[in-house]
Design a protein around this motif. Structure first.
Motif, PDB file in Angstrom:
ATOM      1  N   ILE A   6       0.767  -1.257   0.090  1.00 54.70           N
ATOM      2  CA  ILE A   6      -0.096  -0.088  -0.017  1.00 54.70           C
ATOM      3  C   ILE A   6       1.031   1.156   0.017  1.00 54.70           C
ATOM      4  O   ILE A   6       0.710   2.140  -0.794  1.00 54.70           O
ATOM      5  CB  ILE A   6      -0.857  -0.116   1.315  1.00 54.70           C
ATOM      6  CG1 ILE A   6      -2.123  -1.039   1.030  1.00 54.70           C
ATOM      7  CG2 ILE A   6      -1.857   1.426   1.472  1.00 54.70           C
ATOM      8  CD1 ILE A   6      -2.793  -1.387   2.254  1.00 54.70           C
ATOM      9  N   LEU A   7       1.831   1.271   0.771  1.00 55.39           N
ATOM     10  CA  LEU A   7       2.810   2.532   0.731  1.00 55.39           C
ATOM     11  C   LEU A   7       3.502   2.532  -0.609  1.00 55.39           C
ATOM     12  O   LEU A   7       3.787   3.621  -0.941  1.00 55.39           O
ATOM     13  CB  LEU A   7       3.702   2.325   1.862  1.00 55.39           C
ATOM     14  CG  LEU A   7       3.429   2.278   3.306  1.00 55.39           C
ATOM     15  CD1 LEU A   7       4.298   1.888   4.333  1.00 55.39           C
ATOM     16  CD2 LEU A   7       2.877   3.687   3.593  1.00 55.39           C
ATOM     17  N   LYS A   8       4.155   1.397  -1.078  1.00 61.12           N
ATOM     18  CA  LYS A   8       4.410   1.364  -2.397  1.00 61.12           C
ATOM     19  C   LYS A   8       3.499   2.106  -3.602  1.00 61.12           C
ATOM     20  O   LYS A   8       4.160   2.811  -4.395  1.00 61.12           O
ATOM     21  CB  LYS A   8       4.846   0.141  -2.898  1.00 61.12           C
ATOM     22  CG  LYS A   8       6.364  -0.394  -3.303  1.00 61.12           C
ATOM     23  CD  LYS A   8       6.570  -1.729  -3.720  1.00 61.12           C
ATOM     24  CE  LYS A   8       6.008  -2.970  -2.811  1.00 61.12           C
ATOM     25  NZ  LYS A   8       6.130  -4.224  -3.230  1.00 61.12           N
ATOM     26  N   VAL A  12       7.170   5.072  -0.484  1.00 63.54           N
ATOM     27  CA  VAL A  12       8.406   4.126  -0.098  1.00 63.54           C
ATOM     28  C   VAL A  12       8.862   3.585  -1.750  1.00 63.54           C
ATOM     29  O   VAL A  12       7.950   3.236  -2.590  1.00 63.54           O
ATOM     30  CB  VAL A  12       8.140   3.117   0.702  1.00 63.54           C
ATOM     31  CG1 VAL A  12       7.710   3.715   1.955  1.00 63.54           C
ATOM     32  CG2 VAL A  12       7.377   1.906   0.168  1.00 63.54           C
ATOM     33  N   TYR A  13       9.974   3.595  -1.638  1.00 63.25           N
ATOM     34  CA  TYR A  13      10.765   2.667  -2.715  1.00 63.25           C
ATOM     35  C   TYR A  13      10.968   1.362  -2.272  1.00 63.25           C
ATOM     36  O   TYR A  13      11.294   1.079  -1.277  1.00 63.25           O
ATOM     37  CB  TYR A  13      11.857   3.380  -3.291  1.00 63.25           C
ATOM     38  CG  TYR A  13      11.769   4.617  -3.941  1.00 63.25           C
ATOM     39  CD1 TYR A  13      11.645   4.698  -5.049  1.00 63.25           C
ATOM     40  CD2 TYR A  13      12.741   5.703  -3.370  1.00 63.25           C
ATOM     41  CE1 TYR A  13      11.570   5.999  -5.656  1.00 63.25           C
ATOM     42  CE2 TYR A  13      12.725   6.924  -4.104  1.00 63.25           C
ATOM     43  CZ  TYR A  13      11.967   7.002  -4.872  1.00 63.25           C
ATOM     44  OH  TYR A  13      12.121   8.225  -5.472  1.00 63.25           O
ATOM     45  N   ALA A  14      11.132   0.252  -3.133  1.00 64.05           N
ATOM     46  CA  ALA A  14      11.396  -1.138  -2.849  1.00 64.05           C
ATOM     47  C   ALA A  14      12.592  -1.675  -3.913  1.00 64.05           C
ATOM     48  O   ALA A  14      12.359  -1.586  -5.196  1.00 64.05           O
ATOM     49  CB  ALA A  14      10.264  -2.087  -3.036  1.00 64.05           C
ATOM     50  N   ASN A  15      13.686  -1.895  -3.317  1.00 59.73           N
ATOM     51  CA  ASN A  15      14.681  -2.475  -4.265  1.00 59.73           C
ATOM     52  C   ASN A  15      14.996  -3.791  -3.955  1.00 59.73           C
ATOM     53  O   ASN A  15      15.517  -3.941  -2.633  1.00 59.73           O
ATOM     54  CB  ASN A  15      15.870  -1.627  -4.099  1.00 59.73           C
ATOM     55  CG  ASN A  15      15.569  -0.149  -4.763  1.00 59.73           C
ATOM     56  OD1 ASN A  15      15.411  -0.185  -6.064  1.00 59.73           O
ATOM     57  ND2 ASN A  15      15.414   0.915  -4.043  1.00 59.73           N
ATOM     58  N   LYS A  16      14.920  -4.725  -4.701  1.00 56.75           N
ATOM     59  CA  LYS A  16      15.322  -6.172  -4.548  1.00 56.75           C
ATOM     60  C   LYS A  16      16.979  -6.178  -4.350  1.00 56.75           C
ATOM     61  O   LYS A  16      17.659  -5.688  -5.286  1.00 56.75           O
ATOM     62  CB  LYS A  16      14.810  -7.070  -5.569  1.00 56.75           C
ATOM     63  CG  LYS A  16      15.128  -8.477  -5.224  1.00 56.75           C
ATOM     64  CD  LYS A  16      13.849  -9.345  -5.521  1.00 56.75           C
ATOM     65  CE  LYS A  16      14.110 -10.603  -4.656  1.00 56.75           C
ATOM     66  NZ  LYS A  16      12.999 -11.631  -4.986  1.00 56.75           N
ATOM     67  N   GLN A  17      17.518  -6.783  -3.403  1.00 57.24           N
ATOM     68  CA  GLN A  17      18.869  -6.794  -3.317  1.00 57.24           C
ATOM     69  C   GLN A  17      19.159  -8.392  -2.855  1.00 57.24           C
ATOM     70  O   GLN A  17      19.228  -8.660  -1.805  1.00 57.24           O
ATOM     71  CB  GLN A  17      19.312  -5.985  -2.182  1.00 57.24           C
ATOM     72  CG  GLN A  17      19.506  -4.427  -2.557  1.00 57.24           C
ATOM     73  CD  GLN A  17      19.922  -3.392  -1.603  1.00 57.24           C
ATOM     74  OE1 GLN A  17      20.684  -4.027  -0.754  1.00 57.24           O
ATOM     75  NE2 GLN A  17      20.017  -2.111  -1.936  1.00 57.24           N
ATOM     76  N   GLY A  18      19.277  -8.971  -3.918  1.00 58.63           N
ATOM     77  CA  GLY A  18      19.340 -10.713  -3.742  1.00 58.63           C
ATOM     78  C   GLY A  18      18.085 -11.119  -3.077  1.00 58.63           C
ATOM     79  O   GLY A  18      17.111 -11.072  -3.569  1.00 58.63           O
ATOM     80  N   GLN A  19      18.149 -11.885  -2.088  1.00 56.34           N
ATOM     81  CA  GLN A  19      16.604 -12.298  -1.416  1.00 56.34           C
ATOM     82  C   GLN A  19      16.312 -11.211  -0.777  1.00 56.34           C
ATOM     83  O   GLN A  19      14.966 -11.747  -0.090  1.00 56.34           O
ATOM     84  CB  GLN A  19      17.030 -13.727  -0.841  1.00 56.34           C
ATOM     85  CG  GLN A  19      17.736 -13.569   0.650  1.00 56.34           C
ATOM     86  CD  GLN A  19      18.372 -14.739   1.245  1.00 56.34           C
ATOM     87  OE1 GLN A  19      17.386 -15.743   1.336  1.00 56.34           O
ATOM     88  NE2 GLN A  19      19.639 -14.976   1.301  1.00 56.34           N
ATOM     89  N   ASN A  64      10.267   7.703  -0.196  1.00 57.03           N
ATOM     90  CA  ASN A  64      10.286   8.241  -1.457  1.00 57.03           C
ATOM     91  C   ASN A  64       9.618   9.679  -0.971  1.00 57.03           C
ATOM     92  O   ASN A  64       8.419   9.702  -0.744  1.00 57.03           O
ATOM     93  CB  ASN A  64       9.359   7.618  -2.417  1.00 57.03           C
ATOM     94  CG  ASN A  64       9.239   8.531  -3.864  1.00 57.03           C
ATOM     95  OD1 ASN A  64       9.466   9.781  -3.805  1.00 57.03           O
ATOM     96  ND2 ASN A  64       8.696   7.949  -4.502  1.00 57.03           N
ATOM     97  N   THR A  65      10.572  10.652  -0.653  1.00 55.40           N
ATOM     98  CA  THR A  65      10.092  11.881   0.156  1.00 55.40           C
ATOM     99  C   THR A  65       9.296  12.833  -0.931  1.00 55.40           C
ATOM    100  O   THR A  65       8.789  13.932  -0.323  1.00 55.40           O
ATOM    101  CB  THR A  65      11.296  12.710   0.675  1.00 55.40           C
ATOM    102  OG1 THR A  65      12.123  12.834  -0.722  1.00 55.40           O
ATOM    103  CG2 THR A  65      12.129  11.859   1.507  1.00 55.40           C
ATOM    104  N   THR A  66       9.406  12.560  -2.181  1.00 54.62           N
ATOM    105  CA  THR A  66       8.737  13.381  -3.036  1.00 54.62           C
ATOM    106  C   THR A  66       7.213  13.534  -2.819  1.00 54.62           C
ATOM    107  O   THR A  66       6.702  14.776  -3.120  1.00 54.62           O
ATOM    108  CB  THR A  66       8.936  13.248  -4.725  1.00 54.62           C
ATOM    109  OG1 THR A  66       8.477  11.797  -4.876  1.00 54.62           O
ATOM    110  CG2 THR A  66      10.645  13.196  -4.740  1.00 54.62           C
ATOM    111  N   VAL A  67       6.314  12.579  -2.698  1.00 52.47           N
ATOM    112  CA  VAL A  67       4.987  12.410  -2.576  1.00 52.47           C
ATOM    113  C   VAL A  67       4.509  13.377  -1.280  1.00 52.47           C
ATOM    114  O   VAL A  67       3.559  13.946  -1.230  1.00 52.47           O
ATOM    115  CB  VAL A  67       4.308  11.226  -2.583  1.00 52.47           C
ATOM    116  CG1 VAL A  67       2.926  11.166  -2.376  1.00 52.47           C
ATOM    117  CG2 VAL A  67       4.567  10.782  -4.063  1.00 52.47           C
TER     118      VAL A  67
END
Lengths: 88, 88
Positions: A49-51, A56-63, A70-73
């Motif tokens: 919901i936040l995404k 917020v941003y979500a970045n996959k880093q491996g598992q 994400n401060t812009t909004v």
DNA sequence: TTTATATTTAAGTAATTACTTAAATACTTA
DNA sequence: TAAGTATTTAAGTAATTACTTAAATATAAA
């Protein structure tokens, strides 16, 4: 980004707590979940919901999935609220 | 005032529209309802939620109830949001 | 005092929300 | 490749929310 999604996202206490945690530092989904008594699945749903609200941003880093603000909004919300605020 | 009540109050599009209307000028419950397709009872319930969140004042004037903004509570929300805002 | 107007309250309902557990997916490491 | 860890998705459910109409309350005016 739908404006309504942002206000809906902010209306939940647990989601606001997630934002407060991410303000301190970036965290993985699991690290966030550790701060709550709720199930990991429940937290994952809040993160979705936040995404979607682009808070917020979500970045996959491996598992892992690293979450960050994400401060812009936030600006848009502040701008709308500020007009009601005596102190400008 | 419960902080959560404020965010919950702001999470509804119709209630945000009511605030926008009251920003322009004070209005009676009926004048507010006239701006919506919803029933007067429905609007009255939204006004109750805004009152409880201390986002608006209600003043009985004869058979009318005049609603106006209570700008003080907005500050708290702005303050919390500002911390996430780069430009804050 | 009857009637009309303004607003709220009550009661009911459909839709949405916030959770749960179980299963699925994705990646890592033995 | 098999087993373990991290995360998400699916399916179900209880609680909450946003409405509705009808009734109640309060004031005003005939």
């Amino acid at each position: 980004m739908l404006n309504n999604d942002v206000y809906k996202a902010l209306s939940d206490e647990n989601r606001r707590k997630i934002l407060d945690l991410l303000y301190e530092k970036d965290l993985t989904a699991g690290e966030i979940a550790d701060q709550f008594t709720m199930s990991k699945a429940g937290i994952s749903q809040h993160l979705t919901i936040l995404k979607q609200a682009e808070l917020v941003y979500a970045n996959k880093q491996g598992q892992y999935v690293m979450y960050s603000l994400n401060t812009t909004v936030f600006q848009e919300v502040v701008r709308w609220l500020m007009k009601f605020n005596k102190e400008g």
